[in-house]
Design an enzyme around this catalytic site. Structure first.
Site, short mmCIF file in Angstrom:
data_model
loop_
_atom_site.label_atom_id
_atom_site.label_comp_id
_atom_site.label_asym_id
_atom_site.label_seq_id
_atom_site.Cartn_x
_atom_site.Cartn_y
_atom_site.Cartn_z
N LEU A 105 0.86 -1.18 0.00
CA LEU A 105 0.00 0.00 0.00
C LEU A 105 0.89 1.23 0.00
O LEU A 105 1.99 1.21 0.55
CB LEU A 105 -0.90 0.03 1.24
CG LEU A 105 -1.96 -1.07 1.38
CD1 LEU A 105 -2.71 -0.92 2.69
CD2 LEU A 105 -2.94 -1.05 0.20
N ASP A 106 0.41 2.32 -0.61
CA ASP A 106 1.16 3.58 -0.57
C ASP A 106 1.33 4.02 0.88
O ASP A 106 0.54 3.65 1.76
CB ASP A 106 0.41 4.67 -1.34
CG ASP A 106 0.29 4.35 -2.82
OD1 ASP A 106 1.09 3.54 -3.32
OD2 ASP A 106 -0.60 4.93 -3.47
N LYS A 107 2.34 4.85 1.10
CA LYS A 107 2.68 5.29 2.45
C LYS A 107 1.49 5.89 3.20
O LYS A 107 1.29 5.64 4.38
CB LYS A 107 3.83 6.31 2.39
CG LYS A 107 4.42 6.65 3.74
CD LYS A 107 5.70 7.46 3.59
CE LYS A 107 6.35 7.70 4.95
NZ LYS A 107 7.65 8.39 4.82
#
Length: 295
Positions: A133-135
């Site tokens: 997942l993106d940050k």
């Protein structure tokens, strides 16, 4: 090298199959892995090393002794919400502001936190994430606890046998209640991290379903699922149709929230080793809340 024991109980559906068929046809282990297990005599059934062509019976116990690398990620203590765990895999709830895996300068990623959790619970495993997942995206991330589990789960993800459902708050009122966004995604030559819809990009398909709209806030609460897993896929696709994620400054979203309003809500799959139907739902983590006020 460390040694990890993996125990699998033969389910009724696999009765009369043999080890060779299970490994090759059901779990699709790579030939190299099967060769190593055979050469190491690493597989036993009910405590006995048997011929791999011997038919198996319901509730037979297979033990696989795996050679595991000493290479373990740096443990980093961090509060961790475990959503599901068994001997083969682990699902955790990723908070915002945390990368899924470490880079050269950062050792406080979700992988490091999972490594700490495994070490603190005396589990000699390397944390192997199945997807990312993106940050600043929250929600469920799946990990494998050994190399064989990772091989199987990677293949399941690639074959779309693991269903991932996201919730998002998009800017504007989306008129069409259900839709598919089919548009290839490639790198943006003018920005180091941004992606964009591009004819020369990789195929990407996003399905969305509008759960509710909020006229006062000019927001749409939507549920998304993906046929592909491109970097920033939901963010790029929603921006492309004129409804960027609220809070997603990189893709033109409003400043309604301090991060892009995207949450990996649910994970569903048939467990490859127990055949149980697994459904993992990730609670919301934001403080102040993002999604709760719209439910």
């Amino acid at each position: 090298m460390n040694s990890t024991r993996m125990k699998i109980i033969i389910q009724d559906e696999w009765t009369s199959m043999n080890i060779e068929e299970l490994f090759r046809n059901i779990w699709e282990f790579p030939k190299k892995v099967m060769h190593e297990l055979r050469m190491d005599k690493a597989v036993s059934v009910n405590g006995q090393v048997i011929n791999w062509n011997t038919p198996l019976k319901h509730k037979d116990e297979i033990i696989i002794n795996l050679r595991e690398s000493h290479d373990v990620d740096t443990p980093s203590p961090h509060p961790l919400e475990i959503l599901y765990e068994d001997d083969y895999l682990l699902a955790v709830n990723k908070p915002a502001g945390m990368a899924t895996h470490p880079n050269e300068n950062e050792k406080n990623s979700l992988v490091n936190a999972v490594a700490y959790y495994l070490q603190s619970t005396e589990q000699i495993h390397k944390a192997r994430h199945i997807h990312r997942l993106d940050k600043n995206t929250t929600g469920v991330v799946l990990f494998a606890k050994n190399a064989l589990s990772k091989v199987v789960l990677d293949k399941m993800l690639n074959d779309r046998k693991i269903k991932r459902t996201y919730w998002a708050l998009a800017d504007g009122i989306i008129k069409r209640r259900k839709g598919d966004i089919t548009a290839p995604i490639g790198r943006d030559r003018h920005h180091p991290t941004r992606r964009r819809v591009s004819k020369t990009g990789q195929q990407a398909i996003t399905h969305y379903n509008v759960l509710e709209t909020f006229l006062k806030e000019n927001l749409s609460l939507i549920e998304c699922s993906l046929d592909t897993g491109r970097t920033h896929q939901i963010r790029v696709h929603l921006s492309y149709i004129g409804h960027p994620l609220s809070g997603d400054k990189l893709y033109g979203g409003s400043a309604h929230f301090q991060r892009q309003a995207l949450h990996a809500r649910k994970l569903e799959f048939t467990h490859p080793f127990t055949l149980d139907n697994i459904q993992v739902i990730a609670p919301f983590l934001d403080n102040p809340p993002i999604f709760e006020q719209f439910l």
